[in-house]
Design a protein around this motif. Structure first.
Motif, PDB file in Angstrom:
ATOM      1  N   PHE A 164      37.015  40.528  48.277  1.00  0.00           N
ATOM      2  CA  PHE A 164      36.374  40.811  46.990  1.00  0.00           C
ATOM      3  C   PHE A 164      36.384  39.548  46.140  1.00  0.00           C
ATOM      4  O   PHE A 164      37.196  38.642  46.326  1.00  0.00           O
ATOM      5  CB  PHE A 164      37.084  41.959  46.258  1.00  0.00           C
ATOM      6  N   GLY A 165      35.461  39.483  45.190  1.00  0.00           N
ATOM      7  CA  GLY A 165      35.412  38.376  44.244  1.00  0.00           C
ATOM      8  C   GLY A 165      34.567  37.211  44.727  1.00  0.00           C
ATOM      9  O   GLY A 165      34.070  37.186  45.849  1.00  0.00           O
ATOM     10  N   ASP A 166      34.407  36.231  43.816  1.00  0.00           N
ATOM     11  CA  ASP A 166      33.532  35.091  44.093  1.00  0.00           C
ATOM     12  C   ASP A 166      34.278  33.854  44.577  1.00  0.00           C
ATOM     13  O   ASP A 166      33.662  32.830  44.884  1.00  0.00           O
ATOM     14  CB  ASP A 166      32.713  34.741  42.848  1.00  0.00           C
ATOM     15  N   GLY A 167      35.597  33.924  44.643  1.00  0.00           N
ATOM     16  CA  GLY A 167      36.375  32.812  45.165  1.00  0.00           C
ATOM     17  C   GLY A 167      36.546  31.642  44.217  1.00  0.00           C
ATOM     18  O   GLY A 167      37.029  30.585  44.623  1.00  0.00           O
ATOM     19  N   LYS A 168      36.190  31.821  42.959  1.00  0.00           N
ATOM     20  CA  LYS A 168      36.312  30.726  41.998  1.00  0.00           C
ATOM     21  C   LYS A 168      37.698  30.721  41.356  1.00  0.00           C
ATOM     22  O   LYS A 168      38.317  31.766  41.165  1.00  0.00           O
ATOM     23  CB  LYS A 168      35.243  30.846  40.916  1.00  0.00           C
ATOM     24  N   GLY A 169      38.176  29.530  40.995  1.00  0.00           N
ATOM     25  CA  GLY A 169      39.442  29.407  40.287  1.00  0.00           C
ATOM     26  C   GLY A 169      40.631  29.782  41.155  1.00  0.00           C
ATOM     27  O   GLY A 169      40.557  29.848  42.376  1.00  0.00           O
ATOM     28  N   ALA A 170      41.744  30.022  40.483  1.00  0.00           N
ATOM     29  CA  ALA A 170      42.986  30.425  41.141  1.00  0.00           C
ATOM     30  C   ALA A 170      43.486  31.705  40.485  1.00  0.00           C
ATOM     31  O   ALA A 170      43.635  31.766  39.265  1.00  0.00           O
ATOM     32  CB  ALA A 170      44.034  29.329  41.025  1.00  0.00           C
ATOM     33  N   VAL A 171      43.751  32.726  41.294  1.00  0.00           N
ATOM     34  CA  VAL A 171      44.235  34.007  40.775  1.00  0.00           C
ATOM     35  C   VAL A 171      45.747  33.919  40.587  1.00  0.00           C
ATOM     36  O   VAL A 171      46.500  33.897  41.552  1.00  0.00           O
ATOM     37  CB  VAL A 171      43.870  35.159  41.726  1.00  0.00           C
ATOM     38  N   TYR A 172      46.177  33.874  39.331  1.00  0.00           N
ATOM     39  CA  TYR A 172      47.602  33.755  39.008  1.00  0.00           C
ATOM     40  C   TYR A 172      48.269  35.104  38.779  1.00  0.00           C
ATOM     41  O   TYR A 172      49.500  35.195  38.784  1.00  0.00           O
ATOM     42  CB  TYR A 172      47.785  32.891  37.765  1.00  0.00           C
ATOM     43  N   GLY A 173      47.471  36.150  38.567  1.00  0.00           N
ATOM     44  CA  GLY A 173      48.069  37.459  38.334  1.00  0.00           C
ATOM     45  C   GLY A 173      47.123  38.567  38.710  1.00  0.00           C
ATOM     46  O   GLY A 173      45.895  38.431  38.580  1.00  0.00           O
ATOM     47  N   LEU A 174      47.681  39.682  39.197  1.00  0.00           N
ATOM     48  CA  LEU A 174      46.914  40.874  39.540  1.00  0.00           C
ATOM     49  C   LEU A 174      47.551  42.090  38.879  1.00  0.00           C
ATOM     50  O   LEU A 174      48.781  42.200  38.838  1.00  0.00           O
ATOM     51  CB  LEU A 174      46.887  41.095  41.055  1.00  0.00           C
ATOM     52  N   ALA A 175      46.720  42.983  38.372  1.00  0.00           N
ATOM     53  CA  ALA A 175      47.196  44.260  37.843  1.00  0.00           C
ATOM     54  C   ALA A 175      46.300  45.353  38.395  1.00  0.00           C
ATOM     55  O   ALA A 175      45.070  45.195  38.444  1.00  0.00           O
ATOM     56  CB  ALA A 175      47.175  44.266  36.319  1.00  0.00           C
ATOM     57  N   LEU A 176      46.889  46.471  38.818  1.00  0.00           N
ATOM     58  CA  LEU A 176      46.139  47.564  39.418  1.00  0.00           C
ATOM     59  C   LEU A 176      46.267  48.803  38.549  1.00  0.00           C
ATOM     60  O   LEU A 176      47.340  49.122  38.042  1.00  0.00           O
ATOM     61  CB  LEU A 176      46.675  47.863  40.823  1.00  0.00           C
ATOM     62  N   SER A 192      42.777  31.062  36.660  1.00  0.00           N
ATOM     63  CA  SER A 192      42.733  29.750  36.039  1.00  0.00           C
ATOM     64  C   SER A 192      41.465  29.048  36.485  1.00  0.00           C
ATOM     65  O   SER A 192      41.074  29.118  37.652  1.00  0.00           O
ATOM     66  CB  SER A 192      43.964  28.946  36.472  1.00  0.00           C
ATOM     67  N   GLU A 193      40.796  28.375  35.532  1.00  0.00           N
ATOM     68  CA  GLU A 193      39.559  27.635  35.785  1.00  0.00           C
ATOM     69  C   GLU A 193      38.424  28.536  36.252  1.00  0.00           C
ATOM     70  O   GLU A 193      37.511  28.101  36.967  1.00  0.00           O
ATOM     71  CB  GLU A 193      39.802  26.511  36.789  1.00  0.00           C
ATOM     72  N   ALA A 194      38.465  29.792  35.834  1.00  0.00           N
ATOM     73  CA  ALA A 194      37.400  30.761  36.097  1.00  0.00           C
ATOM     74  C   ALA A 194      37.645  31.957  35.185  1.00  0.00           C
ATOM     75  O   ALA A 194      38.780  32.193  34.762  1.00  0.00           O
ATOM     76  CB  ALA A 194      37.386  31.189  37.552  1.00  0.00           C
ATOM     77  N   PRO A 195      36.592  32.725  34.851  1.00  0.00           N
ATOM     78  CA  PRO A 195      36.796  33.884  33.976  1.00  0.00           C
ATOM     79  C   PRO A 195      37.719  34.923  34.609  1.00  0.00           C
ATOM     80  O   PRO A 195      37.713  35.120  35.831  1.00  0.00           O
ATOM     81  CB  PRO A 195      35.379  34.450  33.811  1.00  0.00           C
ATOM     82  N   ASN A 196      38.520  35.581  33.776  1.00  0.00           N
ATOM     83  CA  ASN A 196      39.279  36.736  34.247  1.00  0.00           C
ATOM     84  C   ASN A 196      38.297  37.847  34.614  1.00  0.00           C
ATOM     85  O   ASN A 196      37.246  37.977  33.995  1.00  0.00           O
ATOM     86  CB  ASN A 196      40.242  37.214  33.167  1.00  0.00           C
ATOM     87  N   MET A 197      38.669  38.642  35.619  1.00  0.00           N
ATOM     88  CA  MET A 197      37.712  39.616  36.141  1.00  0.00           C
ATOM     89  C   MET A 197      38.364  40.981  36.353  1.00  0.00           C
ATOM     90  O   MET A 197      39.573  41.086  36.596  1.00  0.00           O
ATOM     91  CB  MET A 197      37.152  39.130  37.481  1.00  0.00           C
ATOM     92  N   VAL A 198      37.515  42.031  36.291  1.00  0.00           N
ATOM     93  CA  VAL A 198      37.895  43.382  36.725  1.00  0.00           C
ATOM     94  C   VAL A 198      36.985  43.771  37.864  1.00  0.00           C
ATOM     95  O   VAL A 198      35.755  43.613  37.777  1.00  0.00           O
ATOM     96  CB  VAL A 198      37.782  44.408  35.581  1.00  0.00           C
TER      97      VAL A 198
END
Length: 203
Positions: A164-176, A192-198
């Motif tokens: 899932f997702g566009d692969g941009k930036g670095a995912v530093y945190g996940l919440a479910l 980081s270096e990309a918009p936060n996403m849901v």
């Protein structure tokens, strides 16, 4: 570590030094099922990861190692992946990739099983039942790569991977959590270096 005094206060004199070495994450769970919360501290800078067992008085003198002797772990999460009632671990290592560590029934962990592509760099892990089959699934966020949901068949050893997702930036945190009230867990990713996403569940 600072202990709650029972009134929601955390006093300096109640601070306790945890004997763990370099770490960017610590996972809390009752790994040996003695009724006390233990600490799993994956080593961040090339050392040994350990579980620190709570004696019931917030003393952590008993330990057990897990994982490689030279770990570069960035993230980890706990959950019962094989349904045996013992809490397991998923650990993300910057150099080696992600691994599932099944509990050995004594609070320690068996040899790790690779989860996903070892070339991807995991920065965030979360565990929850995303498809409502009663089995704990694993979500991993990576650096500059699409994330992965690993749907668990209930053994904690066989997973179906969905990206899932566009692969941009670095995912530093996940919440479910179920953000739209449809009964299925959605994924919120802090990047980081990309918009936060849901990312909403496709059921």
């Amino acid at each position: 570590m600072c202990l709650n005094d029972g009134r929601g206060n955390f006093k300096r004199e109640d601070w306790i030094v945890i004997p763990a070495e370099s770490a960017t994450t610590i996972v809390t769970a009752d790994f040996n099922r003695d009724g006390f919360i233990d600490l799993a501290a994956p080593h961040r800078d090339g050392g040994q990861s350990n579980v620190y067992f709570n004696d019931g008085k917030a003393r952590f003198t008993k330990t057990r190692p897990f994982g490689p002797a030279t770990s570069a772990a960035r993230t980890a999460a706990a959950g019962d992946l094989n349904g045996d009632g013992w809490i397991d671990l998923v650990v993300g290592d910057e150099r080696l990739g992600s691994f599932v560590y099944l509990n050995d029934g004594q609070g320690g962990f068996n040899n790790g099983m690779q989860l996903g592509d070892k070339k991807l760099v995991p920065y965030a892990i979360a565990i929850s039942d995303l498809n409502r089959d009663g089995k704990a699934d694993v979500v991993i966020g990576y650096v500059t790569a699409p994330g992965s949901v690993f749907f668990n068949d209930g053994t904690g050893q066989t997973f179906e991977q969905v990206r899932f997702g566009d692969g941009k930036g670095a995912v530093y945190g996940l919440a479910l959590g179920d953000l739209n009230g449809d009964g299925y867990q959605d994924i919120a990713a802090a990047r980081s270096e990309a918009p936060n996403m849901v990312y909403f569940s496709g059921k």
